[in-house]
Structures are given as C-alpha cells and as structure tokens.
Design an enzyme around this catalytic site. Sequence first.
Site, PDB file in Angstrom:
ATOM      1  N   ARG A 136       0.840  -1.203   0.000  1.00 23.35           N
ATOM      2  CA  ARG A 136       0.000   0.000   0.000  1.00 23.35           C
ATOM      3  C   ARG A 136       0.872   1.248   0.000  1.00 23.35           C
ATOM      4  O   ARG A 136       0.556   2.245  -0.639  1.00 23.35           O
ATOM      5  CB  ARG A 136      -0.909   0.008   1.229  1.00 23.35           C
ATOM      6  CG  ARG A 136      -1.940  -1.113   1.253  1.00 23.35           C
ATOM      7  CD  ARG A 136      -2.783  -1.017   2.509  1.00 23.35           C
ATOM      8  NE  ARG A 136      -3.783  -2.063   2.602  1.00 23.35           N
ATOM      9  CZ  ARG A 136      -3.629  -3.197   3.281  1.00 23.35           C
ATOM     10  NH1 ARG A 136      -2.512  -3.452   3.917  1.00 23.35           N
ATOM     11  NH2 ARG A 136      -4.614  -4.095   3.320  1.00 23.35           N
ATOM     12  N   ASN A 168      -5.459   4.315  -0.629  1.00 24.34           N
ATOM     13  CA  ASN A 168      -4.289   3.911   0.163  1.00 24.34           C
ATOM     14  C   ASN A 168      -3.048   4.727  -0.175  1.00 24.34           C
ATOM     15  O   ASN A 168      -2.949   5.240  -1.283  1.00 24.34           O
ATOM     16  CB  ASN A 168      -4.000   2.429  -0.112  1.00 24.34           C
ATOM     17  CG  ASN A 168      -4.827   1.526   0.772  1.00 24.34           C
ATOM     18  OD1 ASN A 168      -4.968   1.785   1.963  1.00 24.34           O
ATOM     19  ND2 ASN A 168      -5.377   0.469   0.181  1.00 24.34           N
ATOM     20  N   ARG A 199     -12.395  -8.591   8.872  1.00 27.48           N
ATOM     21  CA  ARG A 199     -11.725  -9.852   8.481  1.00 27.48           C
ATOM     22  C   ARG A 199     -11.351 -10.662   9.720  1.00 27.48           C
ATOM     23  O   ARG A 199     -11.476 -11.888   9.737  1.00 27.48           O
ATOM     24  CB  ARG A 199     -10.468  -9.525   7.665  1.00 27.48           C
ATOM     25  CG  ARG A 199     -10.793  -9.006   6.277  1.00 27.48           C
ATOM     26  CD  ARG A 199      -9.583  -8.410   5.580  1.00 27.48           C
ATOM     27  NE  ARG A 199      -9.903  -8.032   4.208  1.00 27.48           N
ATOM     28  CZ  ARG A 199      -9.259  -7.105   3.521  1.00 27.48           C
ATOM     29  NH1 ARG A 199      -8.250  -6.451   4.053  1.00 27.48           N
ATOM     30  NH2 ARG A 199      -9.613  -6.832   2.286  1.00 27.48           N
ATOM     31  N   HIS A 223      -3.639   0.657   8.719  1.00 27.44           N
ATOM     32  CA  HIS A 223      -4.236  -0.264   7.728  1.00 27.44           C
ATOM     33  C   HIS A 223      -3.067  -0.656   6.829  1.00 27.44           C
ATOM     34  O   HIS A 223      -2.882  -0.148   5.732  1.00 27.44           O
ATOM     35  CB  HIS A 223      -5.337   0.445   6.942  1.00 27.44           C
ATOM     36  CG  HIS A 223      -5.914  -0.410   5.841  1.00 27.44           C
ATOM     37  ND1 HIS A 223      -6.494  -1.636   6.057  1.00 27.44           N
ATOM     38  CD2 HIS A 223      -5.985  -0.208   4.494  1.00 27.44           C
ATOM     39  CE1 HIS A 223      -6.903  -2.149   4.909  1.00 27.44           C
ATOM     40  NE2 HIS A 223      -6.592  -1.310   3.947  1.00 27.44           N
TER      41      HIS A 223
HETATM   42  N1  LIG Z   1      -8.810   1.403   2.663  1.00 26.61           N
HETATM   43  C1  LIG Z   1      -9.140   0.199   2.229  1.00 26.61           C
HETATM   44  O1  LIG Z   1      -9.484  -0.678   3.025  1.00 26.61           O
HETATM   45  C2  LIG Z   1      -9.109  -0.075   0.759  1.00 26.61           C
HETATM   46  C3  LIG Z   1      -8.525   0.836  -0.070  1.00 26.61           C
HETATM   47  N2  LIG Z   1      -8.477   0.622  -1.414  1.00 26.61           N
HETATM   48  C4  LIG Z   1      -7.823   1.670  -2.202  1.00 26.61           C
HETATM   49  O2  LIG Z   1      -8.817   2.422  -2.906  1.00 26.61           O
HETATM   50  C5  LIG Z   1      -8.217   3.016  -4.054  1.00 26.61           C
HETATM   51  C6  LIG Z   1      -9.094   2.770  -5.278  1.00 26.61           C
HETATM   52  O3  LIG Z   1      -9.090   1.398  -5.619  1.00 26.61           O
HETATM   53  P1  LIG Z   1      -9.876   0.896  -6.935  1.00 26.61           P
HETATM   54  O4  LIG Z   1     -11.207   1.518  -6.995  1.00 26.61           O
HETATM   55  O5  LIG Z   1      -9.758  -0.564  -6.967  1.00 26.61           O
HETATM   56  O6  LIG Z   1      -8.971   1.549  -8.090  1.00 26.61           O
HETATM   57  P2  LIG Z   1      -9.423   1.862  -9.583  1.00 26.61           P
HETATM   58  O7  LIG Z   1      -8.158   2.077 -10.363  1.00 26.61           O
HETATM   59  O8  LIG Z   1     -10.367   0.829 -10.062  1.00 26.61           O
HETATM   60  O9  LIG Z   1     -10.200   3.254  -9.470  1.00 26.61           O
HETATM   61  C7  LIG Z   1      -9.572   4.438  -9.074  1.00 26.61           C
HETATM   62  C8  LIG Z   1     -10.263   5.561  -9.839  1.00 26.61           C
HETATM   63  O10 LIG Z   1      -9.800   6.829  -9.346  1.00 26.61           O
HETATM   64  C9  LIG Z   1      -9.886   7.727 -10.432  1.00 26.61           C
HETATM   65  N3  LIG Z   1      -9.177   8.977 -10.199  1.00 26.61           N
HETATM   66  C10 LIG Z   1      -7.864   9.262 -10.385  1.00 26.61           C
HETATM   67  N4  LIG Z   1      -7.638  10.561 -10.105  1.00 26.61           N
HETATM   68  C11 LIG Z   1      -8.819  11.108  -9.726  1.00 26.61           C
HETATM   69  C12 LIG Z   1      -9.226  12.407  -9.311  1.00 26.61           C
HETATM   70  N5  LIG Z   1      -8.364  13.428  -9.244  1.00 26.61           N
HETATM   71  N6  LIG Z   1     -10.529  12.607  -9.004  1.00 26.61           N
HETATM   72  C13 LIG Z   1     -11.430  11.606  -9.086  1.00 26.61           C
HETATM   73  N7  LIG Z   1     -11.089  10.353  -9.470  1.00 26.61           N
HETATM   74  C14 LIG Z   1      -9.803  10.105  -9.781  1.00 26.61           C
HETATM   75  C15 LIG Z   1      -9.301   6.922 -11.582  1.00 26.61           C
HETATM   76  O11 LIG Z   1      -9.620   7.509 -12.851  1.00 26.61           O
HETATM   77  C16 LIG Z   1      -9.962   5.564 -11.354  1.00 26.61           C
HETATM   78  O12 LIG Z   1     -11.153   5.423 -12.105  1.00 26.61           O
HETATM   79  C17 LIG Z   1      -6.812   2.424  -4.138  1.00 26.61           C
HETATM   80  O13 LIG Z   1      -5.882   3.335  -3.596  1.00 26.61           O
HETATM   81  C18 LIG Z   1      -6.898   1.175  -3.280  1.00 26.61           C
HETATM   82  O14 LIG Z   1      -5.652   0.782  -2.761  1.00 26.61           O
HETATM   83  C19 LIG Z   1      -9.034  -0.486  -1.995  1.00 26.61           C
HETATM   84  C20 LIG Z   1      -9.651  -1.423  -1.212  1.00 26.61           C
HETATM   85  C21 LIG Z   1      -9.692  -1.326   0.231  1.00 26.61           C
HETATM   86  C1  LIG Z   2      -6.727  -3.024  -0.730  1.00 28.27           C
HETATM   87  C2  LIG Z   2      -6.841  -2.926   0.716  1.00 28.27           C
HETATM   88  O1  LIG Z   2      -6.298  -2.031   1.340  1.00 28.27           O
HETATM   89  C3  LIG Z   2      -7.579  -3.942   1.431  1.00 28.27           C
HETATM   90  O2  LIG Z   2      -8.387  -4.689   0.844  1.00 28.27           O
HETATM   91  O3  LIG Z   2      -7.373  -4.078   2.650  1.00 28.27           O
END
Ligand SMILES: NC(=O)C1=CN([C@@H]2O[C@H](COP(=O)(O)OP(=O)(O)OC[C@H]3O[C@@H](n4cnc5c(N)ncnc54)[C@H](O)[C@@H]3O)[C@@H](O)[C@H]2O)C=CC1
Ligand SMILES: CC(=O)C(=O)O
Length: 389
Positions: A136, A168, A199, A223
Amino acid sequence: MTPPACDGQSQPLTTFFSQTSSNSQTLTTGYISNTAKSTSDTEMHEPKSKSSIAILGCGDVGSTLAYTLILNPICNEVILVDPKTALLEAQVRDLNDATYRGNTGTKVRAGTHKDAGQADIVVITAGAKQKPGESRLSLLSRNLHILRSIFSSMQPINPDTILLLVANPVDILTYFARKLSGLPESQVLGTGTSLDSARLRGVLAQKCEVAPNSIDAYVLGEHGDSQFIAWSSIHIGTTPLTLALPPTILTPQFRHEIAAHTRGAAAAIIASKGCTAYGIGNIAASICKYILYDIRCVRPISFYQPELGCSLSMPAVLGRKGVVRAMPVNLDEKEQEELKACAENLRGIIEGAESEWAAKEKLEEALRRDTLVPLEEGEKGEEKGEEKA
Ligand SMILES: NC(=O)C1=CN([C@@H]2O[C@H](COP(=O)(O)OP(=O)(O)OC[C@H]3O[C@@H](n4cnc5c(N)ncnc54)[C@H](O)[C@@H]3O)[C@@H](O)[C@H]2O)C=CC1
Ligand SMILES: CC(=O)C(=O)O
C-alpha cells in the site's frame, strides 16, 4: 423515520476502560444510547431527504460503494466524480439501471470536484491501487499527488462536510487530507482498520463457531503491515476470549496465524482478482450511514491522534459530526508497544513525504521564477547577440 441501528447487533452495550495508571486499568461499563429498533445493515432504509454522498473515483471501489448505497438507500443522491469521462458516464448509466425497478430512493449522477465539495459526505477512493505483490505504501507518492489536486479543485468545501478516505495508504492520506482540507480534525476520517477488523471477526467466527457479529474484536493502528490485534479486549458476547477458548487452542501459534491471515487478506485477494471491493464497499457504506443518521456506533477508524502525531485507527464513536469522541481502549503492555511502534513508523513516512513534497514545491517555484522573471538589460543584449550569431 427511525434511524437504523448499529449493524443489527443485539448488544447496544459498549464496554470501555479508563486507564488509572500505565499498567492498571479500571473497568467501566458504558451504554451508547440506542433507542432505534434493531435493523440490520443490509435492511432497506428510506434515504435521508436532501442528503448527498460524493464519491471521488468510480473505479472498482467507488462503483461498488455506489451500488451498495443504491441497495441500502441512506441518501437522496450519490455524486460520482472521475477524470475518466467515458468510464464515469458508463458507471452512472449502469448504476442508474439498478434504480429503475423502484426499490430505491437514491439517484446517481456525474458531478465535478466542486459539486463534490458541497456534499454531506465526500468519500475519496480516487487513486492508484496495488498491483499483485505491491505494498500500500508504494502508492503514496502517486496518491498524495492526486489528493492535492482534488483539494485544489474542490474548494470552497462545505464546512460541515465529512471526509472519508479510502484510497491507500489510507492513514497517511487521512493525515494529509486533514491538513489540505482545513476542516476540523473530527470531520476527516479514514476507513482504517475497519476492514481488517471485519476480516478478524470473520476468521475468529469460524474458529470459535459463533456468528461474526457476536465477536467484538479490533485490529488497531495502521491499515497496513504495522497493524496489531488488540487481543486483550476481544470478547465473544460478554465473555473474554481467554475464557471463551481453552489455552490449548489460544496458543501463540494460533494468534500468529490469525494475525497473518488478517494482515495478508488484501494481498491474497488482489493476487487473484486484482482488487478488493465488496468488503470495503460495505464498510464505507456503513460508516456513511453511521454519520448521516448520527448512529454513534463505535468503530476502529483512522483519525488524527494528537499525542502520536499521525492518523491511525483507534476506536471512536461515529456520528453526524464525524468522530464524536475517541473511545478509550484497554491495551496490555505488548499492545501499547505495538501502538508506539506503529505510530513511529507512520510518523517517519509522513516526515519523508513532507520533505519530498517541500523539495518538489521548491523546484516548481524555481522553475516558475526562471520562466517568469524578466531578463536583465545585459542578458537582453546577450540574447540579441545570440540571435545575430
Ligand atoms: N482502505 C481500504 O481498506 C481499501 C482501499 N483501497 C484503495 O482504494 C483506491 C481505489 O481502488 P480501486 O477503486 O480498486 O482503483 P481503480 O483504479 O479501479 O479506481 C480508481 C479511480 O480513481 C480515479 N481517479 C484518479 N484521479 C482522480 C481524481 N483526481 N478525481 C477523481 N477520481 C480520480 C481513476 O480515474 C480511477 O477510475 C486504491 O488506492 C486502493 O488501494 C481499496 C480497497 C480497500
Ligand atoms: C486493498 C486494501 O487495502 C484492502 O483490501 O485491505
């Protein structure tokens, strides 16, 4: 309408501890006021009128969250924002297709960052995600850059907005979002270890053969890899884990395996499907509900810890103003050490990111000066001479 209850768990009773000295704690029993009828998180609710949730980033996580908010309507409007305009339009159309059967009061529309800044809750899922095998923390530079551009486009931000960071590395981004937004620290939170704690409950439920929502168990801290399990406060119903499981099962090996399972869950899922989305979509939707309906659930959530100098997950009461208050937690000596190490690790990363950013800003400023400063007389002559030559 009656606000929905906290996760449908039957126990409105929250047990907390007040620390009287570094090693001795007094047990206090507190009731979180919860007069609502018991409904589950998955049960349908009427949306709150004139309320909106903006989701920045409509990739895997953002669109899953939007879908969850349609199925469990809690707001009138979901505003999606993403610079990929074709993807944004397609997601809005596809999601609205899920609303036409008439079983939801929530509409989805595309918006700008400026529109998002006026929403009741802004959920930030915008940013790069891990590739299989990536950490991350490797996303920090890219996602901090995106975060900064988001805040400059969102101004002026509604002063009552609650920011919920999902992208992240979520704890570091939560720390910077607080600085960049100028919002009170209670209004800037990250999903933190809520997903890790879910989890943990899942795996413990299997091992203990009880329902996950009968288990009160928290992963705290980052996290990420420096997270730790607050073993000493785990309860099954009202029974401490040490009473619920015999010592022959609750061995150091058992604890190690559970911790490794919880810490490694995201990487294992990403290795096979490239992202995680359903778990976080559900968690983020629940947090939005606790906020909009002022439910006052206690959850492990990432928020600024003044005494530690960083944002990380500790239990907090969630309500309409975001973090209503921190909930004291009883940590044993080992857990206190783990918390200290976790905070030191996060502070080191924050300091590195701050100096990297300061150097970048200095360079950009120097480049701007270089192009903007008018040429001195002597320099003009030299330039003309060069032209002649
Ligand atoms: N905190 C947690 O427990 C979790 C965190 N995540 C994190 O969430 C984030 C997103 O993951 P996904 O949706 O799978 O990625 P993804 O790549 O499918 O979607 C990310 C989206 O953000 C958009 N984006 C980029 N710059 C932007 C801006 N300035 N304004 C608005 N949108 C913008 C992109 O165009 C893309 O469509 C990642 O950093 C991932 O690591 C994912 C799962 C769990
Ligand atoms: C991607 C992530 O941060 C999670 O699934 O925990």
